[in-house]
Write an enzyme that holds these catalytic residues in place. Structure first.
Site, short mmCIF file in Angstrom:
data_model
loop_
_atom_site.label_atom_id
_atom_site.label_comp_id
_atom_site.label_asym_id
_atom_site.label_seq_id
_atom_site.Cartn_x
_atom_site.Cartn_y
_atom_site.Cartn_z
N GLU A 87 9.03 51.67 138.46
CA GLU A 87 7.74 52.25 138.84
C GLU A 87 7.18 51.64 140.13
O GLU A 87 6.25 52.20 140.72
CB GLU A 87 6.72 52.05 137.72
N GLU A 118 23.59 41.49 123.49
CA GLU A 118 22.58 40.47 123.71
C GLU A 118 23.03 39.09 123.23
O GLU A 118 22.41 38.09 123.54
CB GLU A 118 21.27 40.84 123.02
#
Length: 303
Positions: A87, A118
């Protein structure tokens, strides 16, 4: 880092007594319960206010000296970092390289679960090496439960390279210690759906990232008052916003604002400087460069 077998004590894994009968609630009761629990995210942000402010200061210092900001995470945490980074270019007209999101599993993990990745700290270390992170950069490791090996590996590698490191998690320090220069704890409590950190933990994390990235850009001079003066004019909506900003901050009508935006190469900040100082585009750009893009300082220097 915590053992896999010992994670049941973590705040993010505990059982929320308010939702013990979740599967028996009506739709309206579910909405009300979520609303009640989500209110706790505001308290968590308020309690982390000083560490969030420190993150803004650290981030703006890093970027002003030529560094970059990296978010690192896995699963929901990684996706939130990528989202915030994505963004920044349209909102603040930054290059895509200035703020980057690194997620375990790469781009594919944005749309498909890859939580198994992960557990590999060496992958986090490799990601830091791949991005050639240096002592000029700042790395924010996001791990709701505080134990994600991928994030720990990335933070350690970044620290070894001299980068400024920040940890963001939703468990108290006494449950999980994280080795970072700055430690942000967003303590939202147990989730409505036990262990589902895409809920309150994810909401608080998104709020914190909003605050940090916007605060950093404000400090870098990409905002005037509360206006998005470095907005990237790339579509009809953003062009309309740019014109409205010019009309609101000057005495120009829409037609005049459109013409000024054209003369300023679609750059709102430059357009405002030209209008307020009478400078042409070339001289205005030079003046902004002198003041590192800070419109307020550039205008004041020309009065």
């Amino acid at each position: 880092m915590e053992n896999l077998e010992s994670r049941g004590h973590l705040l993010t894994e505990q059982i929320n007594p308010e939702s013990h009968n979740l599967d028996s609630l009506s739709p309206l009761e579910i909405v009300d319960l979520f609303n009640q629990e989500d209110a706790k995210t505001l308290k968590a942000i308020a309690e982390a206010r000083t560490s969030l402010a420190a993150a803004i200061e650290a981030g703006s210092n890093a970027l002003s000296r030529g560094g970059k900001l990296y978010y690192v995470g896995a699963g929901t945490s990684g996706r939130l970092g990528v989202l915030d980074a994505a963004e920044c270019p349209p909102t603040f007209c930054t290059s895509p390289e200035l703020v980057q999101g690194i997620i375990a599993g790469g781009a594919g993990a944005l749309v498909r679960s890859s939580e198994d990745l992960e557990d590999l700290p060496e992958d986090g270390e490799s990601a830091i090496a791949y991005h050639q992170i240096t002592n000029l950069d700042i790395v924010i490791g996001i791990t709701a439960g505080g134990t994600t090996p991928y994030v720990h590996g990335a933070l350690q590698a970044a620290k070894e390279r001299g980068a400024t490191t920040i940890a963001m998690s939703c468990v108290p320090n006494e449950q999980v210690a994280i080795d970072a220069d700055l430690d942000i704890r967003l303590l939202v409590g147990a989730e409505v759906l036990a262990g589902s950190t895409r809920l309150k933990a994810g909401t608080a994390t998104k709020m914190a990232l909003n605050i940090i990235s916007t605060g950093v850009m404000v400090r870098l001079g990409k905002v005037y008052g509360n206006r998005m003066i470095d907005v990237s004019v790339t579509n009809t909506k953003l062009r309309d916003r740019a014109i409205r900003i010019l009309c609101d901050l000057t005495d120009l009508n829409r037609q005049q604002a459109q013409e000024l935006l054209q003369r300023s190469k679609q750059k709102v900040k430059l357009a405002l400087l030209m209008e307020w100082t009478g400078l042409n585009a070339e001289d205005g750009e030079q003046l902004l460069q002198k003041y590192h893009g800070n419109l307020r300082l550039a205008v004041q220097s020309n009065l």
